[in-house]
Design a protein around this motif. Structure first.
Motif, PDB file in Angstrom:
ATOM      1  N   UNK A  65      42.597  22.229  60.727  1.00  0.00           N
ATOM      2  CA  UNK A  65      41.732  23.324  60.317  1.00  0.00           C
ATOM      3  C   UNK A  65      42.567  24.592  60.152  1.00  0.00           C
ATOM      4  N   UNK A  66      42.551  25.160  58.960  1.00  0.00           N
ATOM      5  CA  UNK A  66      43.406  26.310  58.653  1.00  0.00           C
ATOM      6  C   UNK A  66      43.074  27.518  59.531  1.00  0.00           C
ATOM      7  N   UNK A  67      41.799  27.736  59.809  1.00  0.00           N
ATOM      8  CA  UNK A  67      41.426  28.867  60.674  1.00  0.00           C
ATOM      9  C   UNK A  67      41.946  28.667  62.093  1.00  0.00           C
ATOM     10  N   UNK A  68      41.890  27.443  62.565  1.00  0.00           N
ATOM     11  CA  UNK A  68      42.411  27.142  63.906  1.00  0.00           C
ATOM     12  C   UNK A  68      43.927  27.354  63.935  1.00  0.00           C
ATOM     13  N   UNK A  69      44.605  26.947  62.880  1.00  0.00           N
ATOM     14  CA  UNK A  69      46.054  27.134  62.792  1.00  0.00           C
ATOM     15  C   UNK A  69      46.381  28.626  62.801  1.00  0.00           C
ATOM     16  N   UNK A  70      45.622  29.416  62.035  1.00  0.00           N
ATOM     17  CA  UNK A  70      45.836  30.863  62.003  1.00  0.00           C
ATOM     18  C   UNK A  70      45.657  31.462  63.399  1.00  0.00           C
ATOM     19  N   UNK A  71      44.610  31.018  64.098  1.00  0.00           N
ATOM     20  CA  UNK A  71      44.373  31.512  65.451  1.00  0.00           C
ATOM     21  C   UNK A  71      45.528  31.142  66.375  1.00  0.00           C
ATOM     22  N   UNK A  72      45.978  29.884  66.295  1.00  0.00           N
ATOM     23  CA  UNK A  72      47.057  29.431  67.176  1.00  0.00           C
ATOM     24  C   UNK A  72      48.356  30.188  66.911  1.00  0.00           C
ATOM     25  N   UNK A  73      48.652  30.468  65.652  1.00  0.00           N
ATOM     26  CA  UNK A  73      49.862  31.233  65.316  1.00  0.00           C
ATOM     27  C   UNK A  73      49.756  32.650  65.879  1.00  0.00           C
ATOM     28  N   UNK A  74      48.611  33.294  65.686  1.00  0.00           N
ATOM     29  CA  UNK A  74      48.424  34.648  66.212  1.00  0.00           C
ATOM     30  C   UNK A  74      48.521  34.652  67.741  1.00  0.00           C
ATOM     31  N   UNK A  75      47.909  33.659  68.378  1.00  0.00           N
ATOM     32  CA  UNK A  75      47.967  33.558  69.838  1.00  0.00           C
ATOM     33  C   UNK A  75      49.401  33.298  70.301  1.00  0.00           C
ATOM     34  N   UNK A  76      50.115  32.457  69.580  1.00  0.00           N
ATOM     35  CA  UNK A  76      51.508  32.174  69.925  1.00  0.00           C
ATOM     36  C   UNK A  76      52.388  33.408  69.819  1.00  0.00           C
ATOM     37  N   UNK A  77      52.155  34.228  68.797  1.00  0.00           N
ATOM     38  CA  UNK A  77      52.926  35.472  68.650  1.00  0.00           C
ATOM     39  C   UNK A  77      52.624  36.430  69.790  1.00  0.00           C
ATOM     40  N   UNK A  78      51.346  36.522  70.160  1.00  0.00           N
ATOM     41  CA  UNK A  78      50.959  37.392  71.270  1.00  0.00           C
ATOM     42  C   UNK A  78      51.623  36.924  72.564  1.00  0.00           C
ATOM     43  N   UNK A  79      51.613  35.614  72.787  1.00  0.00           N
ATOM     44  CA  UNK A  79      52.224  35.068  73.994  1.00  0.00           C
ATOM     45  C   UNK A  79      53.737  35.238  73.980  1.00  0.00           C
ATOM     46  N   UNK A  80      54.353  35.127  72.802  1.00  0.00           N
ATOM     47  CA  UNK A  80      55.794  35.359  72.681  1.00  0.00           C
ATOM     48  C   UNK A  80      56.129  36.800  73.051  1.00  0.00           C
TER      49      UNK A  80
END
Length: 107
Positions: free
Chosen positions: A78-93
């Motif tokens: 799901x593209x929206x889920x992927x977008x969320x995971x990328x944004x969350x990953x950047x925040x966590x980084x």
């Protein structure tokens, strides 16, 4: 005699894409772009975890956690889920960089 309705190839309009094909191509392009973003994020996280200021035990635990998280989400389509995971990953980084006291300028 010819047919009442000309074939698409006879009209010279065969190159025009249907709306469905346009959406499919846009979706594939988005997936391609987000695949690159995911790989960049993965590399950035591994680079951050491997910083010289990090102890070996901490480094090993961080790398294992990063690999586990990415493996767990490997089959997300799901593209929206992927977008969320990328944004969350950047925040966590960014949180990790701040916690480790590293200078990081990549966005």
């Amino acid at each position: 005699m010819g047919a009442i309705f000309p074939r698409v190839s006879d009209t010279g309009l065969g190159w025009i894409l249907t709306e469905r094909k346009k959406l499919a191509m846009a979706s594939e392009l988005s997936r391609f772009i987000y695949r690159a973003k995911v790989l960049d994020l993965y590399r950035d996280l591994l680079r951050t975890a491997g910083a010289r200021t990090v102890s070996k035990d901490t480094r090993k635990a961080l790398v294992e956690q990063i690999k586990t998280e990415f493996t767990a989400n490997r089959n997300v389509n799901d593209l929206r889920r992927i977008q969320f995971l990328v944004a969350d990953g950047k925040r966590r980084r960014d949180q990790l960089v701040e916690m480790l006291g590293l200078a990081y300028s990549n966005t």
